[in-house]
Design a protein around this motif. Structure first.
Motif, short mmCIF file in Angstrom:
data_model
loop_
_atom_site.label_atom_id
_atom_site.label_comp_id
_atom_site.label_asym_id
_atom_site.label_seq_id
_atom_site.Cartn_x
_atom_site.Cartn_y
_atom_site.Cartn_z
N ASP A 259 0.86 -1.18 0.00
CA ASP A 259 0.00 0.00 0.00
C ASP A 259 0.90 1.24 0.00
N PRO A 260 0.72 2.16 -0.96
CA PRO A 260 1.56 3.37 -0.97
C PRO A 260 1.58 4.10 0.36
N ALA A 261 0.48 4.02 1.11
CA ALA A 261 0.43 4.70 2.40
C ALA A 261 1.44 4.11 3.38
N GLN A 262 1.79 2.83 3.21
CA GLN A 262 2.77 2.20 4.09
C GLN A 262 4.15 2.81 3.94
N LEU A 263 4.40 3.46 2.82
CA LEU A 263 5.73 4.02 2.56
C LEU A 263 5.92 5.37 3.26
N GLY A 264 4.85 5.89 3.82
CA GLY A 264 4.96 7.12 4.61
C GLY A 264 5.27 8.34 3.77
N ASP A 265 5.72 9.41 4.45
CA ASP A 265 6.10 10.64 3.76
C ASP A 265 7.39 10.40 2.99
N VAL A 266 7.44 10.93 1.78
CA VAL A 266 8.62 10.76 0.94
C VAL A 266 9.18 12.13 0.59
N PRO A 267 10.47 12.21 0.24
CA PRO A 267 11.07 13.49 -0.13
C PRO A 267 10.36 14.13 -1.32
N GLY A 268 10.58 15.40 -1.49
CA GLY A 268 9.86 16.17 -2.50
C GLY A 268 10.15 15.75 -3.93
N ASN A 269 11.29 15.11 -4.19
CA ASN A 269 11.60 14.69 -5.56
C ASN A 269 11.15 13.26 -5.85
N VAL A 270 10.34 12.70 -4.93
CA VAL A 270 9.85 11.33 -5.10
C VAL A 270 8.33 11.36 -5.19
N ARG A 271 7.81 10.60 -6.15
CA ARG A 271 6.37 10.45 -6.30
C ARG A 271 6.03 8.97 -6.27
N VAL A 272 5.03 8.58 -5.45
CA VAL A 272 4.65 7.18 -5.30
C VAL A 272 3.27 6.97 -5.91
N GLU A 273 3.16 5.97 -6.76
CA GLU A 273 1.90 5.56 -7.35
C GLU A 273 1.68 4.08 -7.04
#
Length: 384
Positions: A259-273
């Motif tokens: 689940d993308p939500a499991q990956l938590g907050d990510v740096p600004g240059n990263v996008r999770v789909e």
């Protein structure tokens, strides 16, 4: 001509067959695709007629271990798992597919069966019903002891149902091979009646994330995925932290296992789909960091992209070795895939002109392979 295509029930086994199946339909052939229920919607989106056959690998492994058993503990060597792999791929899956496909073949009486080479039940059912058949590979053939174990168990089952299966690959049938010759396993090249076919990426219809098209290409775009079956939250988190340190943008496909939500907050240059249409995405990226699945490996080969492979299981380790041997990237296995190692290796691969040149050469080799439309025209030659 009437054709039946059949594959195991997984994206990695199904997707490689779809371009040829669609090309065969477009060439005027009557095409039916047989696979398990969970994959039928994907085939139907490609505009192909379908019938249900077989079941998924999870169900196959559960039939061996039971619903609560763990197939392998993390401290066991891979060799300890070989007998189980032999049982699943040499007996459980073929047995189920033969049970489903034999009446289906008798009912439709196709002129030719095209079976994915992981689905030897398709080959056996074709032999039992007297219908000509050819195999269709899904990537580089993994050499080694595990294939010997599968072949031995498959020979036992073949004898049980009434024919001498002979030797692999594919019981002597011609095999459509989507892996470029320069990275294919030498033993397979020596033994197989090989029909080269250009690997063409397949993805379910969908839009690319905003900002991918028309982006500033002076800044690299790194694509991170662990595929559909081997997603691992810890590995993804580690790789995200590492890749975020690059002077690049990072697009992550978390896949169905995370689940993308499991990956938590990510740096600004990263996008999770959760998912991206990979075949459409690859032409837009500069580096692929991935698990070593055949579809992603071949897709990156075809687009001339540098790769960093973080293999998690199955044939991914030999695919990673092929990436390194071809000079188109690096690999980090198990405990070696630390955050620092992922960062340093990605940085070096992304900047290495020799790697980019080797990747371009491999893409040129793939571009010279026959297209699905060209191979589809030849299919009547194998109908006997």
């Amino acid at each position: 001509m009437r054709l039946i295509f059949t594959s195991l029930v997984s994206h990695g086994h199904l997707y490689p067959l779809l371009p040829l199946a669609v090309a065969a339909r477009d060439a005027g052939h009557d095409v039916l695709f047989a696979t398990g229920d969970e994959m039928l919607p994907v085939v139907e989106k490609a505009g192909l007629a379908t019938e249900s056959a077989g079941f998924g690998m999870r169900e196959a492994f559960t039939s061996v271990f039971g619903p609560d058993a763990r197939p392998r503990s993390g401290d066991e060597p891979p060799e300890a798992f070989y007998p189980v792999i032999g049982e699943v791929f040499g007996n459980v899956l073929p047995r189920r597919f033969v049970a489903d496909l034999t009446p289906l073949f008798e009912r439709h009486r196709p002129d030719l069966v095209v079976y994915e080479t992981g689905n030897m039940g398709g080959a056996i059912a074709a032999r039992l019903t007297g219908i000509p058949a050819i195999g269709h590979g899904f990537g580089r053939v993994s050499p080694g002891e595990v294939n010997d174990v599968i072949a031995a168990r498959l020979a036992e089952y073949s004898a049980e149902v009434g024919f001498d299966g002979g030797t692999l690959p594919s019981f002597g049938d011609a095999v459509i091979d989507i892996c470029p010759e320069s990275v294919q396993a030498p033993d397979f090249l020596a033994k197989a009646n090989r029909i080269p076919l250009r690997p063409v990426g397949w993805a379910e219809p969908g839009d690319l994330p905003d900002g991918v098209l028309g982006r500033d290409k002076s800044r690299p775009l790194v694509y991170l995925t662990l595929g559909t079956a081997f997603g691992d939250e810890d590995v993804l988190k580690r790789a995200i932290r590492a890749l975020a340190r690059l002077d690049a943008d990072v697009l992550v496909a978390a896949g169905p296992a995370v689940d993308p939500a499991q990956l938590g907050d990510v740096p600004g240059n990263v996008r999770v789909e959760a998912w991206v249409p990979q075949a459409e995405l690859l032409p837009q990226v500069d580096l692929v960091v991935h698990h070593g699945g055949s579809g992603t490996t071949l897709g990156a080969f075809g687009e001339g992209l540098p790769q960093l492979v973080l293999p998690q299981g199955a044939d991914q380790f030999t695919n990673a070795e092929a990436v390194v041997a071809a000079g188109v990237g690096g690999q980090l296995i198990g405990g070696n895939a630390t955050e620092e190692a992922i960062f340093e290796t990605s940085r070096k691969v992304l900047a290495d002109e020799a790697v980019r040149a080797a990747a371009r050469a491999l893409a040129d080799e793939i571009a010279a392979m026959p297209s699905p439309a060209e191979v589809a025209k030849r299919l009547p030659d194998y109908a006997g």
